[in-house]
Design an enzyme around this catalytic site. Structure first.
Site, PDB file in Angstrom:
ATOM      1  N   ALA A  17       0.868  -1.159   0.000  1.00 50.29           N
ATOM      2  CA  ALA A  17       0.000   0.000   0.000  1.00 50.29           C
ATOM      3  C   ALA A  17       0.908   1.212   0.000  1.00 50.29           C
ATOM      4  O   ALA A  17       2.081   1.091   0.337  1.00 50.29           O
ATOM      5  CB  ALA A  17      -0.874  -0.003   1.243  1.00 50.29           C
ATOM      6  N   CYS A  18       0.423   2.368  -0.380  1.00 56.31           N
ATOM      7  CA  CYS A  18       1.330   3.492  -0.521  1.00 56.31           C
ATOM      8  C   CYS A  18       0.605   4.814  -0.364  1.00 56.31           C
ATOM      9  O   CYS A  18      -0.603   4.889  -0.479  1.00 56.31           O
ATOM     10  CB  CYS A  18       1.977   3.499  -1.902  1.00 56.31           C
ATOM     11  SG  CYS A  18       2.764   1.974  -2.348  1.00 56.31           S
ATOM     12  N   GLY A  19       1.424   5.848  -0.141  1.00 57.62           N
ATOM     13  CA  GLY A  19       0.942   7.206  -0.252  1.00 57.62           C
ATOM     14  C   GLY A  19       1.630   7.858  -1.434  1.00 57.62           C
ATOM     15  O   GLY A  19       2.842   7.703  -1.595  1.00 57.62           O
TER      16      GLY A  19
END
Lengths: 373, 508, 143
Positions: A17-19
């Site tokens: 998951a990432c920003g």
């Protein structure tokens, strides 16, 4: 093959998951990296300290006609081998270490080097200069163990590594660079194998891609790219998107809007409702580029030399928000990150699934241009 | 008459308590296995005539009948099994090749049952097809490498410049395999045509020509051109949506077709353009195709005849060198290639050929798709797989291996009532499918058969959507050739290599 | 009124209609019992016509202008006001066979055992008559 194996064993296609965050000045005004570092720090929850990075455009104005190669080396042998190849294919105008400072948490790093190059292309070589560079990048990434080209565009660079994004920004002293587009990424991989080259953004030529998601169509996208001369060596989803963008926009000359429609095509039932000419366009795109459809959850920001693009998958399974003030366009995983650095925004909006947000230097509008009336 | 050593294959168990001597079984058995004794008002049975089609069992109103395997116990022997002995007895008495119908029934590996699918967990949401769009639409035909668009500066618009070659549009990647009018009844052909139209897919005429009453289903018809050229004329070629040149068939690679004269009724003679009552023999090879360049000529002759408005494909049996042959076919100008695997069915074939020639379709799909990609010509040709598809999971695995669509034959027949008794070649199909006998063919009501076919394909399509959604995919093209979603269990290293899949337990 | 329609092209001559008609009009309405234990066995109220491969099951057409109604001496043949079906009151029937003489379809039969006639009653209020319900090939249709 060996290289592929080695990298595959190391890590990749680790779900994460990432920003993601992108900001650009429409007027082309350059500003330093402290703003984006602050914005990324606001989304610390979205990463876990196992990868962060930034792409910046307009940072090397004095070398703007040269290809800026950012290299990550595991050791001196890799560096020597790579430099041999670089000087074989290019005129190396400048070679220097990438400046950094150790921080509280980042106390060791691989060898980080940058080169400013002009390609030595033979007159009878009928490849374009860009293809020549792409082939060179592929050659290094595939053939030289322990060497990885992090970026290869002009007047731009990618700075990435293992750590939280704000630490990576501090480590690379990004407050000392000025660019007109900045793109950032914080990563949350599911395992702890950490390799600096595996962090985002992923770059090729002027393209830089940050990506939040996991691509369920990876297997076929990769085979499609392979048939078109792109060897996916990193086994990252992001690599696939970067190559697709390069293939569709640079080599097949599709406008950005249509490239987005290849990655996230409208549903057949939507195509059927379109006026005939538009329906034919979208039908042909879907049929011809069926293997370039990117399926599964993703939100991406693609940077290029005169703009940036934000896009989510066709049913928007990952967040993406856009905002603008007088001069700036922002694209982010979270609105809070934008407000952290610019509380007074003119407009904030949620792009719908598969609908690209495209910002271009000098353009007046950021909304998707509808080509067919 | 000398003693026959052939023993029955089936035993007819009749429960005398339940049998009311209504004679439904007597009237239903074209093989005359049930006999009525008016003196005793009783029905008795002759096991030796039973073929195991279970028609009587299905229609018996009191459930008095049960057909079981004939308990023929010789001394245990893995080598000389009762089946093998019976074949020998049969040939010792007839001196003939053993004929059979349907596909290979031998115990070769079925790779579909050794391949497992993926599903999303945590990092990638699965998609619920009941709530989210899920797309199965598939196009068969040659695809250009890229789309060229024309930008108009003043109107700020784009127009598409690239015109696509002719394509078949399938609403679900399942079509009905070539089954000729002749091998199956008119009612069966009509049911397939009507179902294809309703579903938005295609059926295939086989090499039997096209009955005038079926021309109206042309938009959902693939017309076949086989070595006998039966029923081939310009109207026929132009009647369909696509043309398929049949080189080979999975059930009998290297063998031509044989429709016995008894099946060549007046209607069939008109449709096939051959005299009534004569055997319709299609030669083993096309006698105008002895090499790949000859095939190219036929492909282009057919394209000329149909003004390049229809995809022209080539069907071959999956044989050892299938990958190289398929690339040759692609380069010869075919718009699609149909590959029929070891288990492909037939109306009539020598048993020895059916059971011993060819390779499994799973391996064939994998090696052909891989080879076409290695050669950089995958988009120039669509790949249709055929031969023994039994359920939707077989279909989805075939697509993930690299097929664009599949043909189903036996499964479609089973939907119409077929019990796979393998007696198609006798023309006495008790289910009214593989017969031209008017007493029998009327047993297949095309309204019922078409409805059941539509139900089957709709059910499979729903299952395809469920499986796709589980993998986090909402358009079938994202699974096509996407072998990352497949894993092998109980397979050897070489099998995994040829299939291009990883073993179960290995991640990305 | 709802009628039984015949699709002769799908009639397979299995006579299941006839068998189920017999059971339906037996005392027990059970197939095995009706055939094995109830004697005399009821007559089927329909006929299966056969010529070569063409066959079909024929029952009383329940004609709008039914000649059997006018021919009946005793008023045993009557039209049900609600369903419009032509029915037969066995208590009134004297077995004169006039209805059989005038029936254009030949679907009224002599019940010799009881010396009355026997004909289709559309299974007396069943939702679907037994012959239709048990036709395996939808050659009979009730609509």
């Amino acid at each position: 093959m060996e290289r592929e194996k080695q990298v595959a064993d190391k890590d990749y296609r680790v779900p994460s998951a990432c920003g993601i965050f992108g900001m650009m000045s429409r007027s082309g005004r350059r500003f330093d990296g402290s703003l984006i570092i602050k914005a990324m720090a606001n989304m610390r929850e979205r990463s876990n300290g196992l990868g962060g990075g930034f792409a910046a455009y307009g940072i090397y104005p004095q070398y703007s006609s040269l290809y800026a190669f950012h290299l990550i080396y595991d050791n001196d042998v890799a560096k020597n081998e790579t430099e041999k190849i670089l000087s074989l294919y290019c005129q190396v105008e400048k070679s220097e270490p990438i400046p950094f400072r150790y921080t509280k948490r980042i106390t060791s790093a691989p060898l980080l080097w940058r080169y400013f190059l002009s390609p030595k292309k033979n007159a009878d070589d009928d490849r374009t200069e860009e293809d020549f560079i792409v082939d060179l990048v592929m050659l290094i990434n595939r053939k030289i163990p322990g060497a990885f080209v992090a970026s290869s565009g002009k007047n731009m660079g990618i700075f990435k590594g293992v750590g939280y994004p704000e630490e990576i920004g501090e480590f690379f002293r990004l407050d000392e660079y000025e660019g007109y587009i900045w793109i950032g990424h914080g990563r949350f991989p599911t395992n702890s194998v950490a390799w600096w080259g595996g962090a985002h953004p992923f770059g090729l030529l002027d393209w830089s891609v940050v990506h939040n998601g996991e691509i369920s169509s990876y297997g076929i996208n990769r085979r499609y790219l392979s048939a078109n001369g792109y060897e996916c060596t990193l086994f990252t989803d992001t690599e696939v998107i970067a190559y697709l963008v390069d293939l569709l926009v640079r080599r097949h000359q599709l406008p950005f809007e249509l490239m987005a429609k290849v990655l996230c095509p409208p549903l057949w039932e939507e195509i059927e409702r379109m006026p005939q000419e538009e329906a034919e366009l979208h039908q042909n795109l879907r049929i011809v580029y069926s293997e370039a459809l990117v399926n599964g959850p993703f939100a991406i920001i693609v940077g290029f030399k005169d703009g940036m693009l934000g896009l989510t998958d066709r049913i928007k399974l990952r967040p993406l928000v856009a905002a603008e003030d007088e001069d700036m366009l922002y694209i982010s995983s979270e609105e809070g990150a934008i407000r952290e650095i610019q509380p007074s925004l003119k407009r904030v909006w949620m792009p719908t699934a598969g609908e690209p947000v495209i910002g271009k230097i000098g353009a007046t509008s950021y909304a998707t241009e509808h080509y067919i009336s | 008459m000398p003693l026959s050593t052939i023993f029955p294959e089936f035993k007819i168990i009749r429960d005398k308590e339940k049998c009311i001597a209504c004679q439904v079984c007597v009237r239903q058995c074209a093989f005359e296995a049930h006999i009525y004794d008016p003196e005793k008002d009783e029905v008795y049975s002759d096991d030796s005539k039973c073929v195991g089609c279970h028609r009587c069992e299905a229609l018996c109103p009191t459930d008095a009948l049960n057909i079981i395997k004939y308990p023929f116990d010789i001394k245990d022997n893995k080598n000389w099994t009762p089946g093998i002995l019976n074949d020998i007895y049969r040939q010792a008495e007839s001196g003939a090749i053993i004929l059979t119908g349907m596909g290979c029934d031998k115990d070769y590996p079925i790779y579909w049952d050794r391949i497992l699918l993926n599903a999303s967990q945590v990092t990638n949401p699965s998609i619920d097809p009941l709530r989210e769009p899920m797309e199965l639409r598939t196009f068969i035909g040659r695809k250009p490498r890229y789309v060229e668009v024309e930008r108009s500066q003043e109107r700020d618009t784009v127009k598409v410049k690239t015109q696509l070659p002719p394509q078949l549009r399938l609403e679900t990647p399942i079509m009905f395999s070539a089954m000729s009018y002749g091998s199956i009844s008119f009612n069966a052909c009509q049911a397939l045509a009507r179902a294809a139209e309703e579903i938005g897919t295609y059926y295939n005429t086989g090499e039997g020509g096209l009955h005038p009453d079926l021309y109206k289903f042309g938009a959902n018809t693939i017309v076949q051109v086989a070595s006998g050229r039966f029923g081939v004329h310009p109207d026929y070629l132009n009647a369909g949506a696509a043309i398929e040149i049949k080189i080979g068939q999975g059930a009998k690679p290297g063998i031509g077709g044989h429709l016995p004269g008894e099946k060549v009724t007046e209607e069939i003679s008109r449709t096939r353009m051959i005299p009534t009552g004569t055997d319709a023999l299609s030669p083993a090879p096309h006698h105008d195709i002895y090499s790949i360049e000859d095939l190219r000529q036929l492909i282009y002759a057919l394209k000329e005849a149909t003004e390049y408005k229809k995809p022209v494909g080539v069907k071959i049996a999956a044989v050892h060198n299938v990958a190289a042959i398929a690339t040759g076919i692609a380069r010869a100008g075919a718009d699609f290639i149909t590959i029929d695997g070891l288990r492909g069915g037939t109306g009539a074939a020598p048993q020895v050929i059916r059971d011993n020639v060819g390779i499994p379709i799973e391996l064939a799909i994998a090696v052909v798709d891989s080879r076409l990609r290695e050669e950089g010509i995958r988009e120039e040709v669509s790949l249709i797989a055929a031969g023994g598809f039994r359920k939707s999971s077989d279909v989805i695995k075939a697509i993930a291996l690299g097929a664009d669509a599949v043909y189903i034959g036996t499964a479609a027949l089973a939907a119409m009532g077929c019990h796979v008794c393998q007696k198609c070649y006798t023309g006495k199909c008790n289910w009214g499918i593989a017969t031209q006998d008017p007493y029998l063919s009327k047993r297949l009501n095309p309204n019922i058969a078409a409805r059941r076919l539509v139900n089957l394909i709709n059910a499979w399509s729903k299952e395809l959507k469920e499986m796709l959604g589980g993998m986090g995919i909402n358009a079938i093209e994202s699974l096509r050739g996407n072998r990352e979603h497949l894993r092998g269990v109980g397979l050897e290293e070489w099998e995994l290599r040829l299939l291009g899949i990883k073993p179960a337990g290995e991640g990305w | 009124m709802k009628r039984i329609y015949i699709h002769e092209e799908y009639c397979i001559g299995c006579r299941l209609c006839e068998i189920h008609c017999i059971a339906q009009h037996s005392r027990s309405k059970k197939l095995i019992k009706a055939f094995k234990e109830e004697f005399p066995r009821p007559l089927p109220r329909l006929v299966v016509e056969e010529s070569g491969y063409i066959s079909f099951a024929l029952q009383c057409r329940h004609c709008e202008d039914a000649p059997c109604l006018s021919a009946c001496l005793t008023g045993a043949m009557y039209r049900d006001e609600k369903t419009k079906a032509v029915l037969h009151d066995k208590d009134k029937c004297v077995g004169c066979w006039m209805c059989i003489m005038v029936c254009p379809f030949g679907v009224i039969k002599r019940d010799e055992n009881n010396k009355i006639v026997s004909k289709c009653d559309l299974c007396n209020g069943e939702e679907v008559p037994a012959c239709v319900a048990n036709c395996p090939n939808e050659a009979l249709e009730y609509r």
